[in-house]
Motif scaffolding. Sequence first.
Motif, mmCIF file in Angstrom:
data_model
loop_
_atom_site.group_PDB
_atom_site.id
_atom_site.type_symbol
_atom_site.label_atom_id
_atom_site.label_comp_id
_atom_site.label_asym_id
_atom_site.label_seq_id
_atom_site.Cartn_x
_atom_site.Cartn_y
_atom_site.Cartn_z
ATOM 1 N N ALA A 1 4.755 1.371 -14.311
ATOM 2 C CA ALA A 1 3.552 0.913 -12.747
ATOM 3 C C ALA A 1 3.205 2.712 -11.692
ATOM 4 C CB ALA A 1 4.131 0.268 -12.619
ATOM 5 N N LEU A 2 4.098 3.332 -12.619
ATOM 6 C CA LEU A 2 4.310 4.862 -11.475
ATOM 7 C C LEU A 2 2.674 5.780 -11.875
ATOM 8 C CD1 LEU A 2 5.995 6.900 -10.117
ATOM 9 C CD2 LEU A 2 6.335 7.993 -11.311
ATOM 10 N N LEU A 3 1.942 5.479 -12.520
ATOM 11 C CA LEU A 3 0.808 5.596 -12.869
ATOM 12 C C LEU A 3 -0.033 4.395 -12.627
ATOM 13 C CD1 LEU A 3 0.211 6.626 -17.188
ATOM 14 C CD2 LEU A 3 0.249 8.308 -15.152
ATOM 15 N N VAL A 4 0.175 3.281 -12.003
ATOM 16 C CA VAL A 4 -0.587 2.253 -11.661
ATOM 17 C C VAL A 4 -1.042 2.918 -10.216
ATOM 18 C CG1 VAL A 4 -0.655 0.094 -10.396
ATOM 19 C CG2 VAL A 4 -0.691 0.284 -12.818
ATOM 20 N N THR A 5 0.887 2.561 -9.663
ATOM 21 C CA THR A 5 0.568 3.451 -7.810
ATOM 22 C C THR A 5 0.499 4.486 -7.372
ATOM 23 O OG1 THR A 5 2.785 4.161 -8.409
ATOM 24 C CG2 THR A 5 2.712 2.171 -7.645
ATOM 25 N N PHE A 6 0.252 5.883 -8.552
ATOM 26 C CA PHE A 6 -0.436 7.437 -8.435
ATOM 27 C C PHE A 6 -1.599 6.564 -8.071
ATOM 28 C CE2 PHE A 6 -2.641 10.750 -10.024
ATOM 29 C CZ PHE A 6 -2.681 11.677 -9.505
ATOM 30 N N PHE A 7 -3.107 6.342 -9.198
ATOM 31 C CA PHE A 7 -4.149 6.282 -9.398
ATOM 32 C C PHE A 7 -4.744 5.076 -7.931
ATOM 33 C CE2 PHE A 7 -3.389 7.438 -13.803
ATOM 34 C CZ PHE A 7 -3.835 8.948 -13.508
ATOM 35 N N SER A 8 -3.714 4.006 -7.638
ATOM 36 C CA SER A 8 -3.866 3.153 -6.638
ATOM 37 C C SER A 8 -3.927 4.198 -5.217
ATOM 38 C CB SER A 8 -2.988 1.949 -6.810
ATOM 39 O OG SER A 8 -3.104 1.479 -5.795
ATOM 40 N N ALA A 9 -2.925 4.666 -5.252
ATOM 41 C CA ALA A 9 -2.605 5.849 -3.771
ATOM 42 C C ALA A 9 -3.712 6.973 -3.577
ATOM 43 C CB ALA A 9 -1.530 6.431 -4.011
ATOM 44 N N SER A 10 -4.711 6.786 -4.948
ATOM 45 C CA SER A 10 -6.061 8.739 -5.187
ATOM 46 C C SER A 10 -6.890 7.326 -3.992
ATOM 47 C CB SER A 10 -5.816 8.251 -6.534
ATOM 48 O OG SER A 10 -5.135 9.261 -6.808
ATOM 49 N N GLN A 11 -7.107 6.005 -4.798
ATOM 50 C CA GLN A 11 -8.041 5.131 -5.119
ATOM 51 C C GLN A 11 -8.370 5.672 -2.980
ATOM 52 O OE1 GLN A 11 -9.973 1.137 -5.773
ATOM 53 N NE2 GLN A 11 -7.337 0.802 -5.361
ATOM 54 N N ASP A 12 -7.043 4.815 -2.247
ATOM 55 C CA ASP A 12 -6.867 4.591 -0.944
ATOM 56 C C ASP A 12 -6.981 5.599 -0.210
ATOM 57 O OD1 ASP A 12 -6.010 1.962 -1.791
ATOM 58 O OD2 ASP A 12 -3.378 1.964 -1.104
ATOM 59 N N ILE A 13 -6.406 6.770 -0.570
ATOM 60 C CA ILE A 13 -7.029 7.948 0.043
ATOM 61 C C ILE A 13 -8.922 8.279 0.620
ATOM 62 C CG2 ILE A 13 -6.933 10.609 -0.091
ATOM 63 C CD1 ILE A 13 -4.494 10.721 -1.644
ATOM 64 N N VAL A 14 -9.447 8.314 -0.733
ATOM 65 C CA VAL A 14 -10.542 8.189 -0.659
ATOM 66 C C VAL A 14 -11.307 6.288 0.060
ATOM 67 C CG1 VAL A 14 -13.152 8.419 -2.087
ATOM 68 C CG2 VAL A 14 -10.665 8.970 -2.904
ATOM 69 N N ILE A 15 -10.951 5.578 0.463
ATOM 70 C CA ILE A 15 -12.066 4.519 0.509
ATOM 71 C C ILE A 15 -10.838 4.771 1.801
ATOM 72 C CG2 ILE A 15 -11.233 1.885 1.166
ATOM 73 C CD1 ILE A 15 -10.616 1.624 -1.557
ATOM 74 N N ASP A 16 -10.480 5.318 2.365
ATOM 75 C CA ASP A 16 -9.713 5.129 3.592
ATOM 76 C C ASP A 16 -10.796 6.351 3.876
ATOM 77 O OD1 ASP A 16 -7.068 2.931 3.949
ATOM 78 O OD2 ASP A 16 -6.112 5.166 3.441
ATOM 79 N N ALA A 17 -11.009 7.411 3.617
ATOM 80 C CA ALA A 17 -11.856 8.651 4.068
ATOM 81 C C ALA A 17 -13.638 8.135 4.183
ATOM 82 C CB ALA A 17 -11.891 9.650 2.989
ATOM 83 N N TYR A 18 -13.743 6.792 3.959
ATOM 84 C CA TYR A 18 -14.945 6.558 3.147
ATOM 85 C C TYR A 18 -15.171 5.937 4.340
ATOM 86 C CZ TYR A 18 -19.252 3.634 1.861
ATOM 87 O OH TYR A 18 -19.940 3.521 1.980
ATOM 88 N N ARG A 19 -14.643 5.233 4.911
ATOM 89 C CA ARG A 19 -14.530 4.079 5.905
ATOM 90 C C ARG A 19 -14.170 4.735 7.608
ATOM 91 N NH1 ARG A 19 -9.790 1.609 5.260
ATOM 92 N NH2 ARG A 19 -9.522 2.680 6.819
ATOM 93 N N ARG A 20 -14.028 5.579 7.593
ATOM 94 C CA ARG A 20 -13.508 6.796 9.072
ATOM 95 C C ARG A 20 -14.758 7.080 8.953
ATOM 96 N NH1 ARG A 20 -13.966 8.021 13.542
ATOM 97 N NH2 ARG A 20 -12.027 9.282 14.280
ATOM 98 N N GLU A 21 -15.215 7.492 7.648
ATOM 99 C CA GLU A 21 -17.069 8.600 7.706
ATOM 100 C C GLU A 21 -17.631 8.048 7.671
ATOM 101 O OE1 GLU A 21 -16.702 10.381 4.259
ATOM 102 O OE2 GLU A 21 -15.043 12.051 4.902
ATOM 103 N N ALA B 1 -9.261 5.022 -13.825
ATOM 104 C CA ALA B 1 -7.762 5.310 -13.700
ATOM 105 C C ALA B 1 -7.169 4.544 -13.787
ATOM 106 C CB ALA B 1 -7.790 6.955 -13.412
ATOM 107 N N LEU B 2 -6.965 4.295 -12.724
ATOM 108 C CA LEU B 2 -7.035 2.450 -12.505
ATOM 109 C C LEU B 2 -6.463 1.138 -13.117
ATOM 110 C CD1 LEU B 2 -4.908 0.842 -10.125
ATOM 111 C CD2 LEU B 2 -6.247 1.250 -8.872
ATOM 112 N N VAL B 3 -7.931 1.008 -14.068
ATOM 113 C CA VAL B 3 -7.910 -0.518 -14.589
ATOM 114 C C VAL B 3 -7.206 0.280 -16.590
ATOM 115 C CG1 VAL B 3 -9.768 -1.112 -16.544
ATOM 116 C CG2 VAL B 3 -10.082 -0.963 -14.046
ATOM 117 N N LEU B 4 -6.910 1.680 -16.553
ATOM 118 C CA LEU B 4 -6.479 1.950 -17.887
ATOM 119 C C LEU B 4 -4.989 1.590 -17.297
ATOM 120 C CD1 LEU B 4 -8.587 5.155 -19.028
ATOM 121 C CD2 LEU B 4 -8.648 2.634 -19.532
ATOM 122 N N ALA B 5 -4.926 2.422 -16.472
ATOM 123 C CA ALA B 5 -3.188 2.483 -16.340
ATOM 124 C C ALA B 5 -2.371 0.662 -15.779
ATOM 125 C CB ALA B 5 -2.826 2.451 -14.872
ATOM 126 N N LEU B 6 -3.392 -0.338 -15.374
ATOM 127 C CA LEU B 6 -3.090 -1.488 -15.815
ATOM 128 C C LEU B 6 -2.703 -2.287 -17.022
ATOM 129 C CD1 LEU B 6 -5.223 -2.732 -12.498
ATOM 130 C CD2 LEU B 6 -2.659 -2.701 -12.352
#
Length: 411
Positions: free
Chosen positions: A118-138, A94-99
């Motif tokens: 740009a708001l779509l980019v930040t929304f999908f970027s923030a969503s990606q960050d949620i999962v990456i942060d969880a992945y790293r912690r786990e 989704a981030l690729v398409l938003a860019l």
Amino acid sequence: MNKQGWGAALKAVVSGRMLVALMMGFASGLPLLLTGSTMQAWLKESGVDLAMIGAAAMIGLPYTLKFLWAPLFDRYTIPLFGRRRGWLALSQLALVLALLGLSMSDPASSLWGVAAAALLVTFFSASQDIVIDAYRRESLSDQELGLGSAMFVNGYRVGMLLAGGGGLILADLLTFPKMYQLMALFMGLCILVTLFSPEPREAAGSPRTLREAVVEPFLEFFKRPEAITILAFILLYKLGDTLASAINVPFYLDLGFSKSEIGAIAKLFGFWATLIGGTLGGIWILRIGLYRSLWLFGFLQMASTFGFVLLAQVGYNLPMLTGVIAVENFTGGLGTAAFVGFMGAMTDRRFTATQYALLSSLMGVPRVILSTPTGWMAGEMGWTMFFFLCTVLAIPGLLMIRRFRGWERHA
């Protein structure tokens, strides 16, 4: 936090888990400046006034509000790829398409169209960050969190370098729309990293209903006696550094530096300083512990912010710009490594995505909400006084570190 010898620390740096943390950091860092300083240069070149450029920081609001939809990532699993990799691959697509959508907009004729894309980019970027942060912690042990955070920060800074300095240079050579299309291609390659990374083991007691995913993470966190202190510290620790960075590209342009000079010196020259700072930060955290690292790195961050005051007084001077940015990149790598490691250690593995999103959302408040009036402040106060204020604002966060003196003994 266990303290390890130099040999063991260096061996940990080259492990497979750290390589994944590095590459996911790149994916996380790439979109940030594409709606930040790089877009600021695009807006300024298109004739948008400084106050509107500063207000454009509100486009980053999803980074602050991402905890609102983070429980979905803890509760539901995408078929085939797993709970973490499935959501991550979907967010990145989704981030690729938003860019690509952002590349088709034009600030000169439709500023609101640029803002929406740009708001779509930040929304999908923030969503990606949620999962990456969880992945790293786990996927990392408690002892590996500091170093893993440093590797993540290194990758993050490389992504920011490509989108920031590289983006400005490419915009000079090509155009801003074509540059955004190229960045969409790099983001698409990050999906391959996701697909080939191992799925982390799900913690026992993970939420089985949406109510559990929404309610339990907040109940668990706010039942802690130190909950409010943790939130206040996260808000204040990088406040001055973040506000100073929010409007630095227009600052450089006002001093007379060209986009290519900013890209080559302010971004590319700081590349090795960033990698060295992030890597040494992770190793030092293993060696001296998180508490002392937060003190040391926070003080160095404050000193680097004062460098902008000196640059404002000197004016157009390439060696001075090089020195200030090298120090800022080095200390930024140090401070962020400790800060991200601290936030990871504060989460419960059962609710990683939601709790980390809550903490990192608060971390984004200075960058998004408090950074909104920075253009107006700089215009009213002048660059020297503005950056001096940013330096002073680092002090409250440093003083709060004393509240965590006994934390490592119980970690």
